[in-house]
Structure formats: structure tokens, C-alpha cells
Design a protein around this motif. Structure first.
Motif, mmCIF file in Angstrom:
data_model
loop_
_atom_site.group_PDB
_atom_site.id
_atom_site.type_symbol
_atom_site.label_atom_id
_atom_site.label_comp_id
_atom_site.label_asym_id
_atom_site.label_seq_id
_atom_site.Cartn_x
_atom_site.Cartn_y
_atom_site.Cartn_z
ATOM 1 N N LEU A 106 28.943 52.692 68.514
ATOM 2 C CA LEU A 106 30.307 53.212 68.652
ATOM 3 C C LEU A 106 30.596 54.325 67.657
ATOM 4 O O LEU A 106 31.342 55.257 67.958
ATOM 5 N N HIS A 107 30.012 54.257 66.479
ATOM 6 C CA HIS A 107 30.175 55.356 65.512
ATOM 7 C C HIS A 107 29.556 56.633 66.066
ATOM 8 O O HIS A 107 30.083 57.733 65.867
ATOM 9 N N VAL A 122 36.996 34.214 63.713
ATOM 10 C CA VAL A 122 36.447 34.915 64.878
ATOM 11 C C VAL A 122 36.256 36.375 64.476
ATOM 12 O O VAL A 122 37.230 37.135 64.428
ATOM 13 N N PRO A 123 35.033 36.796 64.161
ATOM 14 C CA PRO A 123 34.808 38.195 63.746
ATOM 15 C C PRO A 123 35.144 39.164 64.877
ATOM 16 O O PRO A 123 34.805 38.929 66.039
ATOM 17 N N VAL A 124 35.835 40.246 64.530
ATOM 18 C CA VAL A 124 36.334 41.192 65.533
ATOM 19 C C VAL A 124 36.028 42.622 65.101
ATOM 20 O O VAL A 124 36.141 42.972 63.921
ATOM 21 N N LEU A 125 35.658 43.439 66.058
ATOM 22 C CA LEU A 125 35.454 44.875 65.849
ATOM 23 C C LEU A 125 36.553 45.610 66.612
ATOM 24 O O LEU A 125 36.730 45.387 67.812
ATOM 25 N N ARG A 126 37.298 46.460 65.921
ATOM 26 C CA ARG A 126 38.401 47.180 66.553
ATOM 27 C C ARG A 126 38.008 48.625 66.809
ATOM 28 O O ARG A 126 37.387 49.272 65.973
ATOM 29 N N VAL A 127 38.425 49.127 67.977
ATOM 30 C CA VAL A 127 38.104 50.501 68.361
ATOM 31 C C VAL A 127 39.088 50.942 69.442
ATOM 32 O O VAL A 127 39.635 50.118 70.179
ATOM 33 N N ILE A 128 39.319 52.260 69.527
ATOM 34 C CA ILE A 128 40.221 52.807 70.541
ATOM 35 C C ILE A 128 39.430 53.724 71.473
ATOM 36 O O ILE A 128 38.676 54.593 71.017
ATOM 37 N N ASP A 129 39.584 53.508 72.753
ATOM 38 C CA ASP A 129 38.955 54.358 73.763
ATOM 39 C C ASP A 129 39.695 55.695 73.798
ATOM 40 O O ASP A 129 40.897 55.748 74.067
ATOM 41 N N GLN A 130 38.991 56.779 73.513
ATOM 42 C CA GLN A 130 39.606 58.102 73.418
ATOM 43 C C GLN A 130 40.258 58.531 74.730
ATOM 44 O O GLN A 130 41.348 59.095 74.745
ATOM 45 N N ARG A 131 39.607 58.260 75.847
ATOM 46 C CA ARG A 131 40.095 58.757 77.142
ATOM 47 C C ARG A 131 41.354 58.042 77.600
ATOM 48 O O ARG A 131 42.255 58.644 78.175
ATOM 49 N N THR A 132 41.435 56.734 77.357
ATOM 50 C CA THR A 132 42.568 55.961 77.867
ATOM 51 C C THR A 132 43.614 55.659 76.804
ATOM 52 O O THR A 132 44.758 55.330 77.140
ATOM 53 N N GLY A 133 43.221 55.737 75.521
ATOM 54 C CA GLY A 133 44.141 55.392 74.442
ATOM 55 C C GLY A 133 44.331 53.909 74.257
ATOM 56 O O GLY A 133 45.193 53.475 73.484
ATOM 57 N N PRO A 152 35.938 48.427 60.585
ATOM 58 C CA PRO A 152 34.941 47.456 60.134
ATOM 59 C C PRO A 152 35.178 46.082 60.748
ATOM 60 O O PRO A 152 36.302 45.721 61.093
ATOM 61 N N ILE A 153 34.115 45.338 60.873
ATOM 62 C CA ILE A 153 34.196 43.991 61.431
ATOM 63 C C ILE A 153 35.038 43.119 60.503
ATOM 64 O O ILE A 153 34.873 43.135 59.291
ATOM 65 N N GLN A 154 35.937 42.365 61.094
ATOM 66 C CA GLN A 154 36.787 41.468 60.331
ATOM 67 C C GLN A 154 36.062 40.143 60.124
ATOM 68 O O GLN A 154 35.736 39.462 61.086
ATOM 69 N N PHE A 155 35.793 39.787 58.867
ATOM 70 C CA PHE A 155 35.081 38.538 58.588
ATOM 71 C C PHE A 155 36.074 37.380 58.552
ATOM 72 O O PHE A 155 36.410 36.834 57.507
ATOM 73 N N THR A 156 36.555 37.027 59.729
ATOM 74 C CA THR A 156 37.480 35.909 59.884
ATOM 75 C C THR A 156 36.775 34.819 60.680
ATOM 76 O O THR A 156 35.581 34.897 60.944
ATOM 77 N N TYR A 183 27.429 31.949 64.179
ATOM 78 C CA TYR A 183 28.337 32.925 63.571
ATOM 79 C C TYR A 183 27.587 34.168 63.114
ATOM 80 O O TYR A 183 28.033 35.300 63.343
ATOM 81 N N GLN A 184 26.444 33.974 62.460
ATOM 82 C CA GLN A 184 25.689 35.110 61.937
ATOM 83 C C GLN A 184 25.166 35.994 63.062
ATOM 84 O O GLN A 184 25.073 37.218 62.913
ATOM 85 N N ASP A 185 24.847 35.391 64.205
ATOM 86 C CA ASP A 185 24.404 36.174 65.362
ATOM 87 C C ASP A 185 25.543 37.026 65.910
ATOM 88 O O ASP A 185 25.324 38.141 66.394
ATOM 89 N N LYS A 186 26.765 36.487 65.828
ATOM 90 C CA LYS A 186 27.932 37.267 66.260
ATOM 91 C C LYS A 186 28.119 38.491 65.362
ATOM 92 O O LYS A 186 28.352 39.601 65.857
ATOM 93 N N ILE A 187 28.002 38.281 64.055
ATOM 94 C CA ILE A 187 28.141 39.382 63.103
ATOM 95 C C ILE A 187 27.071 40.437 63.361
ATOM 96 O O ILE A 187 27.349 41.648 63.393
ATOM 97 N N SER A 188 25.843 39.994 63.551
ATOM 98 C CA SER A 188 24.727 40.913 63.785
ATOM 99 C C SER A 188 24.953 41.744 65.048
ATOM 100 O O SER A 188 24.710 42.962 65.058
ATOM 101 N N ALA A 189 25.414 41.100 66.114
ATOM 102 C CA ALA A 189 25.665 41.809 67.373
ATOM 103 C C ALA A 189 26.775 42.841 67.216
ATOM 104 O O ALA A 189 26.684 43.962 67.735
ATOM 105 N N LEU A 190 27.818 42.484 66.479
ATOM 106 C CA LEU A 190 28.931 43.415 66.285
ATOM 107 C C LEU A 190 28.526 44.607 65.418
ATOM 108 O O LEU A 190 28.981 45.725 65.650
#
Length: 225
Positions: A128-129, A148-159, A142-146, A114-121
Motif C-alpha cells: 500500500l505504501h 484486533v490489529p488494524v491497518l488504516r488507509v484511504i482509497d484515493q479514487r473513492t475517498g 501504522p498498524i494498531q497494536f490492539t 495474532y502474530q500471523d495477523k500482524i505479519s500479514a498486515l
């Protein structure tokens, strides 16, 4: 309180309502069924993605493959970016999120710390910033500490909005199972679309808001059938 189980006891009123709903006959005017069928088919057709929606997701996956290579490099072809969820299950709409898993292991049966997943994200979020400053993406959340940790982002070109996780073996496995079930009978896919549409309309299709996730709805449809 460890070791103690709490039993849910419905009220007499709720119990009575439940029994009544099970025993009462549901009267359907069969003359209305063709109109209902036509309406449901129209809704289903309106939810279908077009070729441009497929191309946008393909371009988005290419973008994140570049970001992952830029962040972690490549060794023996790893890590890999794999799409899963509604996109691979062929159950997505033009407005659906794109689920991506960054895989550092080929063997999906092995667990990833789990900690490796957080570190990678976190590493991915930093890159991405920088991309956000250059106008290539936005809303890097921000990464969701659930579980299954998740990072949310939107691709500018495709939406296209993406939920990025790491070594999401469960998500990838479930997607393959649902894709197989969908191939058995085309009506399964139709009913999944309609149920997800109904859930969205009633604000009960958002895991982050503690309601049903899309995979939960699809699972209920499979169980019903």
C-alpha cells in the motif's frame, strides 16, 4: 494485584441523583410529538447513503481485492477480502468507514494466530505504501497494536477510508447478527442511525478515542428494544 476485585461505590450524592431520576415522572407535551417525529425522520433521511455511495464502496472493495491478490497471490481461492461492519449491516452513512477482513481460512470458527495477523498486515502495508507513491491511496497508517490489529488507509479514487484487519471472525459474526435483527423490525435501523448521529454530535462515538464504538451503540439499541 492478582486475584483482587475492586468494587465501585458511588458517592451518596450520585446515588441520590440516580434514585431521583428513576422516580421522577417525565412529563411530555404530547402536542409536540408530531413535530419531534418529523424532525427525527428528516435527520434519518439525511443520513441515508445514495447509490453513488454504494458504488464507491463496491469499487473500493475491488481495489483492495487486487491489492491482496498482488500481495499474497491466490491458492484455492484464498485469501478473500470480506466486508463487514456498518456496510454489511446496512447501517452506514456516506461518511462511514469501510471495514474489511482479509481471510486466510474458510472456517471462521478457527482462531488465527495474532502474530500471523500482524505479519500479514505489515506485508499489506508495504504494498500500500507503494500504491500511495503512485497516487492510488493515501494516509496509510501504522498498524494498531490492539486486541484486533488494524491497518488504516484511504482509497484515493473513492475517498472511502478503510480499516483492514485479518481473519476478523468476531466482527463478521456480529455484523450478520445485527443484520438479522435489523430485518425483524425497520424501526431498529432508524433508531440505530439516530443514536449514532447523537453519539457523533457529542464526541462519544470513537473507539480509538476510548469512547463507544458503533457496534457498542447498536448493541445498546438492541438491548433497549
Amino acid at each position: 494485584m492478582q486475584g483482587r476485585h475492586i468494587r465501585f461505590s458511588p458517592s451518596p450524592e450520585l446515588h441520590s441523583d440516580g434514585e431521583r431520576c428513576e422516580t421522577e415522572a417525565c412529563v411530555i407535551d404530547t402536542a409536540l410529538l408530531p413535530a419531534l417525529e418529523g424532525l427525527l425522520q428528516d435527520i434519518y433521511a439525511s443520513l441515508q447513503p445514495e447509490e453513488v455511495d454504494l458504488e464507491r464502496r463496491y469499487d473500493t472493495i475491488k481495489f483492495f481485492k487486487r491489492i491482496v491478490r498482488q500481495t499474497f497471490g491466490k491458492k484455492d481461492g484464498l485469501p478473500k477480502v470480506k466486508a463487514f461492519g456498518s456496510y454489511t449491516m446496512n447501517l452506514f452513512t456516506p461518511k462511514s468507514d469501510l471495514d474489511l477482513s482479509v481471510n486466510f481460512k474458510v472456517d471462521t470458527k478457527k482462531t488465527y494466530p495474532y502474530q500471523d495477523k500482524i505479519s500479514a498486515l505489515w506485508s499489506l502495508a508495504e504494498v500500500l505504501h507503494s500504491e500511495q507513491s503512485d497516487g492510488h491511496c493515501y494516509r496509510v497508517s501504522p498498524i494498531q497494536f490492539t486486541r484486533v490489529p488494524v491497518l488504516r488507509v484511504i482509497d484515493q479514487r473513492t475517498g472511502v477510508e478503510c480499516d483492514i484487519s485479518v481473519q476478523n471472525n468476531d466482527g463478521m459474526s456480529r455484523s450478520m447478527i445485527v443484520k438479522f435483527i435489523s430485518s425483524i423490525d425497520g424501526r431498529f435501523r432508524i433508531l440505530c442511525y439516530l443514536m449514532k448521529f447523537w453519539a457523533k454530535a457529542h464526541d462519544v462515538n470513537s473507539a480509538k478515542d476510548k469512547t463507544m464504538s458503533s457496534i457498542a451503540i447498536v448493541s445498546l439499541v438492541a438491548f433497549h428494544l
